[in-house]
Design an enzyme around this catalytic site. Structure first.
Site, short mmCIF file in Angstrom:
data_model
loop_
_atom_site.label_atom_id
_atom_site.label_comp_id
_atom_site.label_asym_id
_atom_site.label_seq_id
_atom_site.Cartn_x
_atom_site.Cartn_y
_atom_site.Cartn_z
N GLY A 1 32.10 33.55 46.79
CA GLY A 1 33.53 33.47 46.54
C GLY A 1 33.92 32.06 46.16
O GLY A 1 33.06 31.19 46.00
N ASP B 1 44.83 32.53 45.02
CA ASP B 1 43.71 33.07 44.26
C ASP B 1 43.62 34.59 44.41
O ASP B 1 42.57 35.13 44.70
CB ASP B 1 42.40 32.39 44.70
CG ASP B 1 41.30 32.52 43.64
OD1 ASP B 1 41.63 32.95 42.50
OD2 ASP B 1 40.14 32.22 43.95
N LYS C 1 30.89 33.36 56.02
CA LYS C 1 31.12 32.55 54.83
C LYS C 1 30.71 31.11 55.10
O LYS C 1 31.14 30.51 56.09
CB LYS C 1 32.60 32.61 54.45
CG LYS C 1 32.94 31.86 53.17
CD LYS C 1 34.40 32.00 52.83
CE LYS C 1 34.71 33.29 52.14
NZ LYS C 1 34.86 33.20 50.70
#
Ligand code: NAG
Ligand code: NAG
Ligand code: NAG
Ligand code: NAG
Ligand code: NAG
Length: 640
Positions: A333, A449, A352
């Protein structure tokens, strides 16, 4: 003599009524605590909480159960457990007391209370699989047994038996007793219980922790240990009726030394003897009730949200992802790589690796930001479960979504598989999630985003927005253009791409683009070679010719939707993508528009000027910031 049986009955009744009052529901409050976080929508939350409590009570009452869970999709999870030796009436009395007590937490998004007789807990996230957590604790009585060493040895035996047997017993409950050998007629009574939503191994682990905790109590006459998944208690006074004793010998791997039990005489004696026995028991009960004000030590139980986000150990997360192996990689990402991980408790999570600078300042920002994000609870937003900042990288741990992201279903393997209803649900759910971030959460969070690859789908194809809040970690002083995280080509509002003007309306623009993508199944920045085939331009052209229902993906069955409905959806997308930020609706307005069926004619749309050149941001070649805009585009393209 005729009156005698009657008299015995009436004495018994009085005795039972007295016994059956507060002492029997065991309302000795052992531990309680409220989360430090408040819910944002108190009214909705308490409404949902009320209905889960109602359903818990129904289960205890109608099914005579001792354990129940209930939840609401909006994010309320509740659990109650009574000790199995309580009657239904006493269990309900304990539950009612617990509800009254837990309401003192008011707006807190999580809370629990633990009594001798029952416990009640609620959270805004699912905690049913938790079995042991920091904050597990014990409470010891302050009276020492008369024969300390004999008593302590018996307690240890009894607890060891309970620890072994309880996980193996269906329902995870055991109540037993043991005579103290050479202890002057003393007997030890013990109870162990695990919550029913954990596995046998979880019960075992919890029992082990509880038994270790409670070992600090003997030779004192009472002890209790508490954890999120289990409860353990012993006493030299009987706190449960004889007939509630469970034969645990079949569940012990090693044969127990004292198999003789002294609790089976009850059925053999006559009425008078029974009365005497009851009175004796009562004296014990009352005495134990009188000594109820035990000193309370230890922390309140560490429910997840009482402590903010969980701090994971780096080595645990590394093990969960097989050392961040390629085969566990889910994708990449804007903020770094994402891995699938299976934690020790069997829970699957997404981890992440944050690709941001590790300065001391950044770490501080990161900690406060993580605390903030982990407090965002909404069904259309991905939950941040915790983090890890003590390792070579900063890591974030999220809930895992099996169905992956929306772009896969629009443009990838799942292309064309979403039906109209599913698309509408995704459009509405995404709007709700964004509306929450912008307007309902106590800090306005601009996502920056929004794109179809940042919208994940759960098992029921309901959307959950990912990656929110992270953009706030970017240094304020740096230009939004100097970083590839600022936005994504094709989704970025012109005023943000060109002038760096950021507002909620930036997200509204990107959302509008996503709506058009969902309806059309076409990527925002793809063309067939003809510049007029750019999604936004195509949509406007069709709209101006009142043919915008033709934007709907061809593979969709025309019977699934009405032409007017399709047109409305496209119009909402276009309304969100108008050039002037002020003309775009807020996300809460979008939610209202999506839910109402009325006409949108009262809100005429203005065609964006920017689409008259080829692609949004690239249109600005004559503006001063064109160089950086071009950089942005190139970065975005090359990072795909
Ligand atoms: C939560 O709400 C209570 C009252 O409803 C208030 O006293 C408390 O300060 C609030 N806590 C936070 C962290 O906002
Ligand atoms: C929930 O129940 C409590 C207690 O019965 C009551 O005071 C409150 O108004 C209820 N709240 C809602 C939103 O129904
Ligand atoms: C035990 O605790 C109770 C309540 O806190 C207290 O009143 C009593 O004095 C204590 N007894 C001893 C022996 O410490
Ligand atoms: C134990 O019980 C027996 C009979 O019930 C009694 O004779 C004896 O004195 C008791 N022992 C103690 C230490 O209380
Ligand atoms: C256990 O004993 C109590 C009285 O001591 C009685 O009310 C109850 O019905 C008994 N329970 C069972 C299952 O026999």
């Amino acid at each position: 003599m005729q009156a005698k049986p009657e008299c015995i009955t009436c004495v018994l009744t009085i005795v039972l009524l007295w016994w059956g009052s507060a002492a029997d529901a065991e309302l000795n409050l052992l531990n309680s605590g409220c989360s430090q976080y408040n819910v944002t929508n108190f009214r909705d939350f308490t409404g949902d909480l009320n209905s889960t409590f109602l359903r818990l009570r129904e289960q205890l009452n109608d099914d005579s159960r001792h354990f129940a869970t209930a939840e609401e999709a909006s994010g309320v999870y509740a659990m109650v457990q009574c000790r199995n030796y309580l009657s239904r009436v006493d269990c309900l009395a304990c539950f009612d007391a617990a509800v009254a007590e837990i309401r003192r937490c008011s707006a807190a998004n999580g809370a629990r209370v633990i009594y001798d007789g029952c416990f009640l807990r609620y959270e805004s996230n699912n905690f049913y699989d938790q079995y042991t957590q920091e904050g597990h604790t014990m409470i010891c009585g302050n009276k020492s047994a008369s024969e300390p060493s004999a008593f302590a040895a018996t307690v240890q035996d009894l607890l060891a038996d309970l620890q072994v047997a309880t996980p193996k017993i269906s329902g995870y409950f055991a109540a037993t007793e043991k005579e103290v050998v050479g202890g002057g007629n003393a007997t030890v009574y013990g109870v162990a219980q695990c919550i029913e939503t954990i596995a046998e191994s979880g019960c075992r682990d919890c029992m082990q922790v509880a038994n270790t905790d409670i070992q600090r109590c003997p030779p004192n006459t009472d002890g209790r240990a508490m954890d999120v998944g289990c409860f353990l208690r012993y006493s030299d006074s009987p706190f449960f009726a004889d007939n509630q004793t469970i034969d645990i010998t079949p569940f012990l791997t090693t044969p127990s030394s004292s198999s003789t039990r002294n609790g089976i005489i009850g059925g053999l004696v006559g009425g008078v003897a029974l009365l005497l026995l009851l009175i004796t028991l009562l004296v014990w009960f009352k005495r134990s009730a009188a000594s109820n004000d035990l000193p309370i030590r230890g922390d309140i139980l560490g429910a997840t949200e009482l402590r903010g986000p969980i701090n994971y150990k780096y080595k645990d997360l590394s093990a969960a992802t097989k050392k961040f192996s390629l085969q566990n990689k889910l994708g990449e990402g804007g903020f770094g790589e994402v891995f699938k991980g299976v934690l020790k408790n069997g829970k699957t999570v997404a981890i992440k690796k944050l690709a941001i600078m590790q300065s001391q300042r950044a770490k501080l920002d990161y900690e406060s930001e993580v605390k903030l994000i982990s407090n965002v609870h909404h069904r259309n937003l991905i939950r941040l479960l915790g983090c890890c900042n003590k390792g070579p990288e900063l890591l974030l741990v999220y809930e895992y979504m099996k169905n992956s992201s929306l772009d896969k279903f629009l443009f990838g393997e799942g292309r064309g598989s979403l039906n109209w209803k599913q698309r509408c649900d995704i459009i509405l759910g995404t709007a709700r999630g964004l509306s929450y971030l912008h307007e309902e959460f106590h800090v306005c969070i601009i996502h920056r985003d929004i794109k179809s690859s940042n919208i994940l789908l759960d098992d029921d194809f309901q959307p959950k927005i990912a990656d929110f809040g992270l953009a706030r970690l970017l240094p304020q002083d740096k230009s939004h253009l100097s970083t590839k995280f600022a936005g994504t080509l094709g989704y970025t509002a012109p005023e943000y791409a060109i002038h760096g003007q950021l507002s909620e309306k930036t997200d509204v623009y990107s959302y509008g683009i996503v709506v058009l993508e969902i309806v059309s199944g076409q990527r925002s920045h793809e063309t067939t070679g003809d510049p007029d085939s750019f999604l936004l331009k195509k949509a406007w052209t069709l709209y101006e010719n009142n043919m915008h229902h033709q934007l709907v993906e061809e593979s969709l069955d025309g019977k699934e939707y009405e032409v007017e409905e399709a047109k409305r959806m496209v119009e909402i997308g276009l309304m969100c993508t108008q050039s002037a930020a002020a003309l775009r609706p807020s996300m809460s307005e979008v939610v209202v528009l999506l839910k109402s069926k009325g006409s949108l004619e009262s809100r005429p749309l203005t065609r964006p000027t920017i689409i008259d050149s080829t692609v949004g941001v690239e249109a600005s070649t004559s503006t001063a910031s064109s160089a950086s805009v071009a950089t942005l585009s190139i970065t975005q393209i090359s990072s795909r």
